[in-house]
Write an enzyme that holds these catalytic residues in place. Structure first.
Site, short mmCIF file in Angstrom:
data_model
loop_
_atom_site.label_atom_id
_atom_site.label_comp_id
_atom_site.label_asym_id
_atom_site.label_seq_id
_atom_site.Cartn_x
_atom_site.Cartn_y
_atom_site.Cartn_z
N GLY A 173 0.85 -1.19 0.00
CA GLY A 173 0.00 0.00 0.00
C GLY A 173 0.88 1.24 0.00
CB CYS A 174 0.61 4.39 1.88
SG CYS A 174 1.60 5.82 2.32
#
Length: 219
Positions: free
Chosen positions: A40-41
């Site tokens: 993800g991020c």
């Protein structure tokens, strides 16, 4: 007091001593290895794994796609095939690849095939990138163990490593930068903006819900 004449051999001895110490430090350092993951991020992955003893550096970047020199805007818009990823460089004498993989699974939601937490879309999917059969076998083994522990199907794939493209300077060490950025609440340091984003995105709450006390970074 030493005279200028006496200072020269003293300074030379000091420099030799420093050089010997540096050589010893390099000799004692363990082998450097890298692990590339998408969780993800990439700000969050970088922030998590730079806390691990034995990790030397974590770099945010992009991998998995076919577009050369991708930009953040291109990757997050979709269509490049790239993931937001992190390249973790570590001292294998202090922390093993297996330990890092175990921590990785327990720092994400590996049951989500469409993104992570509030970040949706192909660039935010999870993955582990491997360079050879040994790395692949290890990753699959750790994945199977994590799935058995979680009691849910893990969809995080183990993929063949592709070229890793380093992300823009703006994204590196975002979580601890004092540089000011403009937010909806006005100017804030990147560190403050990151903290707000992470809490609002619900990353730690979801990871705790999934993994409980086994989650390594939510305490």
């Amino acid at each position: 007091m030493l005279s200028m004449k006496d200072m020269k051999p003293f300074a030379l001895s000091l420099l030799i001593g420093v050089a010997v110490l540096l050589q010893c430090a390099r000799a004692e350092a363990g082998p450097r290895e890298t692990l590339v993951v998408a969780g993800g991020c990439f700000w969050c992955v970088e922030a998590d794994f730079e806390r691990v003893e034995g990790v030397i550096e974590v770099v945010s970047g992009y991998t998995g796609g076919d577009v050369d020199n991708p930009t953040y805007k291109q990757v997050t818009r979709g269509g490049t095939g790239h993931y937001e990823a992190a390249e973790i460089t570590f001292d294998a004498d202090e922390v093993s690849r297996e330990q890092l993989l175990e921590m990785f699974f327990r720092s994400i939601d590996p049951t989500d095939a469409d993104g992570q937490f509030c970040d949706r879309g192909e660039s935010y999917r999870t993955a582990i990138f491997v360079s050879d059969n040994a790395e692949k076998a290890l990753a699959e083994e750790v994945k199977a163990e994590a799935q058995a522990e979680l009691g849910q199907k893990i969809v995080t794939p183990v993929l063949e490593a592709r070229k890793f493209w380093v992300a823009e300077d703006y994204h590196q060490d975002y979580y601890k930068s004092k540089e000011l950025v403009l937010t909806r609440a006005g100017p804030k340091s990147k560190a403050s903006a990151y903290k707000f984003y992470r809490e609002a995105c619900g990353r730690d709450d979801k990871v705790r819900e999934l993994w409980g006390s086994a989650a390594p970074f939510t305490g």
